[in-house]
Design an enzyme around this catalytic site. Structure first.
Site, short mmCIF file in Angstrom:
data_model
loop_
_atom_site.label_atom_id
_atom_site.label_comp_id
_atom_site.label_asym_id
_atom_site.label_seq_id
_atom_site.Cartn_x
_atom_site.Cartn_y
_atom_site.Cartn_z
N THR A 26 -17.64 -46.68 9.07
CA THR A 26 -16.56 -47.18 7.63
C THR A 26 -15.87 -48.22 7.75
OG1 THR A 26 -15.23 -45.68 6.91
CG2 THR A 26 -14.67 -46.05 8.80
N TYR A 34 -8.49 -41.32 10.71
CA TYR A 34 -10.01 -40.96 10.47
C TYR A 34 -10.55 -42.83 11.14
CZ TYR A 34 -13.93 -41.88 8.06
OH TYR A 34 -15.75 -42.36 7.47
#
Ligand code: UD1
Length: 327
Positions: A118, A142
């Site tokens: 990501t 995250y």
């Protein structure tokens, strides 16, 4: 003989698009998914095994039964604010489970991996178009859980025959252009929320932060169509099959849009033609101001040729999917 690919998280939003494309390209697919957010009906090709990556014995059984040529690893949690509230879930699900998968690859001799990472690994980048060699400095659990996974994969690859393509996705949106699959879990992301506001399934759209250092004060992101993201995985697999070296590549379009710009397009006559209330809210924990990709590398290394790089195409397909879900 057709090549057999394990797709973890293949019943999820992005995974189901990858599985569909793999099937269309003639790959043999096995999906391993705990179906916590994914759904069995979204798996349009291959075999679905419902299981959790924390169950390493089960995973060894699956690797023992099938001889995989490559693994595409997506299974993970991905909601930034949730990761701030429940960091341990993110480190277990995203980081520890990646180690389990690598153990299986090691023991069973699987030497090709596509890993779903990501843009959140960059944190607040000061580059206008962030390149893959930019410093990684994630600002939420995250992003850190994914960065740790990347580092573990890279360390393991140095010590083994594993070759990998790590794809750092930017903001994935949209749905299958002919409406077979799309996002099924309760979406938290901007395009889905704005579509739901246009469909009157939520009363308003709240903008999380209007005081960012951006031209209109709202967060800027690089929105990329899920179909093109799926194609990047096929391109990555082919690259590894052709003997390519391990690489980390961004997957975005290299164009940034603010929250207000996205909301305007959702409301536009050509898209929903629906005006809905927009509320200015506080910033959300863990949100960077602006993240836009440099995409020279993915185009050069993987010969990736996106077909849907147009914000309206992303929003229209997302809206069509949300409408179908209403029925
Ligand atoms: C998304 C992905 C994340 C990925 C990142 C890469 C999801 C759930 N998250 O995170 O996995 O790592 O892109 O850049 O797909 N916003 C609003 N109102 C809303 C929803 C969002 O104002 O109702 C704003 C956010 O504050 C942000 C922008 O819209 O500025 C995009 O947010 P969102 O769609 O949730 O994605 P990211 O948090 O960027």
């Amino acid at each position: 003989m057709s090549r057999k690919i394990l797709v973890t998280g293949g019943a999820g939003y992005i995974g189901s698009h990858i599985v569909r494309q793999l099937g269309e390209y003639g790959y043999d697919v096995v999906v391993y998914d705990n179906c916590s957010t994914g759904i069995p009906q979204a798996v349009l090709y291959g075999e679905l095994i419902i299981g959790d990556l924390s169950d390493i014995n089960r995973l060894y059984q699956v690797f023992g039964k099938h001889q995989f040529d490559a693994v595409v690893h997506l299974a993970a949690r991905l909601v930034v604010p949730e990761s701030v509230a429940y960091p341990l879930d993110y480190y277990s699900n995203n980081t520890c489970n990646t180690i389990n998968l690598l153990h299986c690859c090691n023991v069973m001799g699987v030497d090709k991996l596509i890993f779903s990472s990501t843009a959140a690994v960059y944190g607040e980048s000061n580059q206008n178009f962030v390149t893959e060699d930019a410093p990684t400095s994630p600002i939420n659990p995250y992003g850190r859980s994914k960065l740790m996974s990347e580092l573990i994969i890279q360390d393991y690859a140095r010590a083994s025959t594993l070759r990998y393509v790590i794809l750092r996705y930017f903001n994935v949106g949209g749905a299958d252009p002919v409406g077979r699959i799309g996002q099924n879990s309760r979406a938290t992301h901007l395009i889905a929320n704005a579509c739901n506001a246009a469909l009157k399934r939520q009363s308003e759209l709240k903008i999380f932060g209007t005081d960012f250092p951006t031209p209109d004060g709202t967060g800027i992101r690089d929105y990329v169509h899920v179909e093109d993201v799926a194609t990047a995985h096929i391109d990555g697999l082919r690259y590894l099959e052709d003997g390519g070296n391990s690489e980390v590549v961004n997957c975005g379009y290299g164009e940034g849009y603010s929250v207000r710009q996205v909301v305007e397009r959702v409301k536009a006559k050509a898209i929903s033609g629906v005006d809905f209330p927009v509320i200015n809210g506080d910033r959300r924990d863990g949100d960077p101001a602006s993240v836009t990709a440099s995409i020279q590398k993915i185009k050069k290394m993987l010969s990736w040729q996106p077909k849907y790089n147009n914000l309206d195409a992303i929003i229209s397909s997302a809206l069509a999917w949300e409408k179908r879900k209403l029925k």
